[in-house]
Motif scaffolding. Structure first.
Motif, short mmCIF file in Angstrom:
data_model
loop_
_atom_site.label_atom_id
_atom_site.label_comp_id
_atom_site.label_asym_id
_atom_site.label_seq_id
_atom_site.Cartn_x
_atom_site.Cartn_y
_atom_site.Cartn_z
N ARG A 152 24.18 4.61 -38.42
CA ARG A 152 25.13 4.61 -37.32
C ARG A 152 25.85 5.99 -36.93
O ARG A 152 25.91 6.36 -35.92
N ASP A 156 22.82 6.15 -34.21
CA ASP A 156 23.75 5.50 -32.99
C ASP A 156 24.43 6.38 -32.46
O ASP A 156 24.80 6.43 -31.11
N TYR A 159 22.51 8.41 -29.88
CA TYR A 159 22.32 7.85 -28.54
C TYR A 159 23.26 7.52 -27.77
O TYR A 159 23.53 7.65 -26.42
N ASN A 237 17.87 -2.24 -33.41
CA ASN A 237 18.27 -1.01 -34.13
C ASN A 237 18.90 -1.47 -35.49
O ASN A 237 18.62 -0.58 -36.42
N ASN A 354 24.01 0.56 -29.21
CA ASN A 354 24.27 1.61 -30.02
C ASN A 354 25.87 1.80 -30.22
O ASN A 354 26.43 2.02 -31.26
#
Length: 679
Positions: A152, A156, A159, A237, A354
């Motif tokens: 994350r 994440d 993005y 994801n 995300n």
């Protein structure tokens, strides 16, 4: 029927709750991420870059409009077969092309710089929250949507900060383009007059209306077909992160897996993870296929539709070829602006997934913080005083849900005292020492430490940071803050002298050092940091008894005044401690059932007894080393004797009692041993 209706109702409620949760997470993401633009806590370059991006978009739009006008002039010159006009338009095209390229490159620079700085700022914010007060450790102990935080924080966040800049810039450019070229379509296309069944129809701005209707049709189709894209992207994801984590875990535990021969089982686990990943990828592929169908259809039709719409007026002589091409170009620009969602919906859906993963991690950290402040979770109090090295006052250690692990512990530990904590496996020994070290927050009671005490805890599995061996030895202090001689001396003292020559070598020391060497490295940190309070959680379990004895003796010699609290199972550890606490697992949590002194009752003679124990341990060590030296000498003598027999150079002398007592002149010459002739 009623049961089916109830099930349908439950599903609708779950979907509504899930939708509300998603919206709340997106709002939580923006509350934190928008801080990049706030004056006090944000980056002062944020607004400068935002203003620069707006200027670049406006200038790019100017060149786009000039290209549209140039397109009309060029085709008009071609229609009229005006060679001078075509040449003039060719020359005009050069500065338009150069300006468009320059500002296109500038647009990329400004956007990517903003994305890089925003990502840097948000990553620091999340890292600060994650590492604060050991919350990165606490998250592993509580339930919630915060799995794989490393993914994350890396993928994440990257993005989640890249896509919004592109999306907002795209929306702004699309809006300004639509406003600008709607006027072009209105003025160039004019009105459409036609007659059906004797009725005359007049449609003003027909190209604008056609572009709007066509864009709305494409947008509606995209929303309908791609409504599950967000959920599918989020699942994808998560499974990507899980598969990456499984591979990382396999690499980090490669030695144990190889020794156990677990390759087949690990391969089966990776296959299951990969199968789940590919299934989610198949669903993403289906979503992409459907959205690509809509976007490709929209794009292909949009390039032909305006020409077909303008054809009647061109054939009637109401529009020139240049006007038709200008209208077609403007129609594509307007339709692209209106259909911006059609082209960017997959990216928006992926960003949504995300951003929610980042927000879920932030929400879990917020929940821990709020629970600490509001008292929703019982927490162990911590204090300082000028008395004993450590006091446990009614200490109870629990899980985050209140389940008791250790109950009502009352202990006073004097400065310099050496205390061993023992008990059955699962009785809560390690959890108790983690509570003492401040790592485990949940429970009741109070842990009171001596004021300004310096505590250092060594877990069973010693941590080796990335970098050089010097950094690993001085951790958590920076390597340049510790003198070189101190580091080398500590490594030599704990038995890592063979690695001193590689002290500044950068390498995978986590995999290079054995389990015993890692524990020796941890003892070197003790010698470097010199803490007042030392907590050992089975910190010698990977060492043989002799090495354990040497390190514990070294600890007593180098840090005699330090207070020591150890957890261990080996009975040999009692020789290095003065006091033993026994924990026993019971219903409702483990309890301290015995507190006994191993060699003496504390008093004024403590230091004398400690010196006697140290002397006795050194004496025992000397005796063991002497025995080992004698054993080596006997072994070497036996090996030399065997070698002499093999090469034929042994000498055998048989001496009887009779010959030993007989005078020399009474020897019988006939009994004389014959000389060897083969020597």
């Amino acid at each position: 029927m009623a049961a089916a209706d109830a099930t349908t109702s439950d599903v609708k409620l779950d979907l509504k709750a899930d939708s509300a949760t998603r919206k709340q997470l997106i709002r939580r993401f923006w509350r934190l991420a928008a801080g990049f633009w706030r004056p006090k806590q944000g980056d002062r370059r944020a607004w400068l870059l935002t203003g620069g991006l707006l200027v670049v978009i406006l200038v790019t739009l100017f060149f786009q409009y000039q290209m549209n006008v140039w397109n009309r002039s060029l085709f008009d010159a071609l229609e009229q077969k005006d060679s001078a006009g075509v040449l003039r338009q060719a020359l005009i095209y050069v500065p338009l092309l150069v300006g468009s390229i320059i500002f296109a490159v500038t647009n990329v620079y400004v956007k990517m710089t903003m994305q890089r700085l925003w990502r840097e700022w948000l990553t620091h914010e999340v890292l600060d929250r994650w590492l604060h007060d050991g919350r990165y450790y606490h998250l592993n102990l509580v339930e919630g949507d915060h799995e794989n935080p490393e993914s994350r924080i890396t993928d994440d966040i990257r993005y989640a900060t890249e896509a919004p800049v592109d999306i907002v810039a795209g929306i702004l450019a699309a809006f300004l383009s639509a406003v600008t070229f709607i006027f072009v379509l209105w003025s160039v296309g004019g009105a459409l007059d036609f007659q059906i069944g004797g009725t005359q129809y007049h449609i003003p701005g027909f190209l604008v209306i056609a572009a709007f209707v066509y864009a709305m049709f494409g947008t509606g189709s995209m929303l309908l077909i791609g409504r599950s894209f967000v959920r599918v992207s989020e699942v994808q994801n998560q499974r990507e992160a899980e598969f990456r984590y499984a591979l990382t875990r396999l690499r980090e535990n490669g030695e144990s897996i190889a020794l156990l021969g677990g390759e087949k089982e690990e391969r089966a686990g990776l296959t299951r993870n990969l199968a789940a990943l590919l299934e989610s990828w198949r669903q993403v592929m289906g979503q992409w296929m459907r959205t690509t169908f809509v976007s490709s259809t929209s794009g292909f039709v949009a390039s032909v539709l305006p020409i077909l719409l303008c054809a009647p007026k061109y054939l009637a002589g109401d529009m020139s070829l240049g006007q038709v091409m200008q209208a077609a170009s403007a129609f594509v620009i307007v339709q692209t602006a209106f259909a911006w969602l059609v082209d960017n919906y997959p990216r928006f859906a992926n960003w949504n997934a995300n951003a929610r993963r980042v927000a879920s991690l932030i929400a879990s950290l917020d929940a821990l913080q709020e629970a600490e402040k509001s008292g929703g979770i019982r927490q162990i109090a911590r204090g300082q005083h000028d008395g004993n090295a450590l006091q446990l006052r009614g200490l109870s250690v629990t899980l985050d849900d209140g389940t008791d692990i250790v109950n009502e512990t009352e202990v006073d530990i004097a400065p310099g005292e050496k205390v061993l904590i023992v008990g059955d496996s699962g009785s809560g020994k390690s959890t108790l020492v983690r509570a003492i070290a401040g790592l485990w927050p949940w429970g009741e009671g109070e842990v009171v430490m001596q004021r300004n005490a310096k505590l250092l805890m060594l877990p069973q599995r010693s941590y080796v940071p990335l970098g050089s061996l010097r950094r690993a030895a001085t951790y958590p202090l920076p390597a340049d803050q510790v003198p070189d001689a101190t580091v080398r001396e500590a490594l030599e003292a704990v038995g890592l002298g063979h690695q001193v020559g590689r002290i500044d070598e950068e390498g995978p020391w986590e995999q290079t050092l054995s389990g015993g060497e890692k524990q020796r490295l941890a003892f070197a940190r003790l010698l470097i940091h010199k803490p007042n309070l030392i907590v050992l959680d089975e910190a010698t379990s990977a060492l043989d008894p002799e090495s354990q004895e040497k390190l514990m003796q070294l600890l007593n010699e180098k840090l005699p005044e330090a207070t020591l609290i150890s957890v261990g199972h080996r009975p040999e550890l009692e020789a290095f401690h003065e006091r033993k606490l026994v924990l026993k697992h019971q219903a409702g949590g483990a309890r301290l059932i015995r507190d006994e002194y191993l060699t003496f009752i504390p008093g004024a003679h403590v230091q004398l007894v400690r010196r006697f124990k140290d002397w006795r341990q050194r004496r025992r060590g000397q005796e063991r080393r002497a025995e080992a030296a004698n054993a080596r000498r006997e072994k070497e003598a036996k090996e030399a004797e065997i070698s002499a027999v093999i090469v034929g150079h042994e000498k055998t002398e048989v001496v009887t009692d009779e010959k030993a007592t007989a005078p020399p002149n009474d020897k019988d010459p006939s009994q004389k041993k014959p000389e060897r002739t083969d020597a």
